[in-house]
Design a protein around this motif. Structure first.
Motif: not given
Length: 236
Positions: A161-165, A167-177, A215-216, A231-235
């Motif tokens: 994830x990346x910290x943005x405003x 929140x933590x944004x997870x941008x991965x090409x993962x579908x609900x399936x 997250x908590x 593993x997390x980076x800030x934007x």
């Protein structure tokens, strides 16, 4: 959940000379999204070093796919067959466009034999992945779908994830399936659990994006320990 293994990718642990020596041993291959890099049960001992993109490691079950792990740039896949000569134990598929370096098994074994430090890294990696698999089996046996989903989202946030405003944004090409396959649930059960989390304001979902507002509560729900946050980076 144990979707990820080691916190630092294999290539990142190598010194520059060893890294360059390994990269000279193979040739690059490109894979389209959903294309199989390795197939469960097939013979072959070459090792793949992922250079870019994301992959899923999965096995076929009577109920469909079970995703065992996610792999990203810098990580090895296929090393077990190179070491023991047996058939592939799982399938590796590209989540998005992937470039990987294919290293013949004999070259990889010679590379390890000449460098005890590298052999130690590979053994440590296998041990860490075994521990992750144990965590996943424990979760599948004892946790509810909502608890497993919460733990999965926490792990994805901490590791990708990346910290943005705030929140933590997870941008991965993962579908609900694919999320369902990662936590051993049906797509319908995952959709219901996500809806509950959205109604509580804990997550927001979009195309290939999950935003975790807090997250908590998810950490408590999923029984996850406080993270090292490696593993997390800030934007910027």
């Amino acid at each position: 959940m144990g979707l990820f293994g080691e916190h630092q990718a294999f290539l990142e642990k190598l010194g520059e000379a060893d890294r360059l020596a390994l990269l000279r041993l193979g040739r690059p291959r490109d894979y389209e999204p959903q294309e199989e890099l390795l197939s469960e049960g097939e013979s072959g001992t070459f090792v793949l070093v992922i250079l870019s993109g994301w992959c899923t490691v999965w096995r076929a079950t009577e109920r469909g796919r079970l995703i065992l792990a996610l792999r990203q740039a810098g990580e090895l896949v296929g090393e077990m067959a190179a070491l023991d000569g047996r058939a592939r134990s799982a399938t590796v598929s590209a989540l998005d466009t992937v470039r990987a370096l294919a290293v013949p098994g004999d070259r990889f074994r010679h590379f390890m034999a000449a460098r005890p430090f590298v052999s130690g890294l590979v053994m440590a990696q296998l041990t860490e992945r075994l521990r992750s698999a144990d965590d996943q089996r424990s979760s599948l046996a004892s946790a509810t779908v909502l608890e497993r989903l919460a733990a999965c989202l926490v792990e994805l946030a901490d590791r990708a994830g990346r910290e943005e405003r705030g929140a933590v944004v997870i941008r991965l090409p993962l579908s609900q399936h694919e999320i369902a396959a990662a936590i051993g649930a049906t797509r319908e059960a995952v959709a219901k659990a996500l809806r509950l989390l959205r109604e509580q304001g804990l997550v927001h979902t979009g195309p290939k994006t999950i935003t975790v507002a807090d997250l908590e509560p998810l950490r408590l729900l999923g029984g996850a320990p406080s993270p090292a946050r490696r593993g997390r980076r800030s934007a910027r």
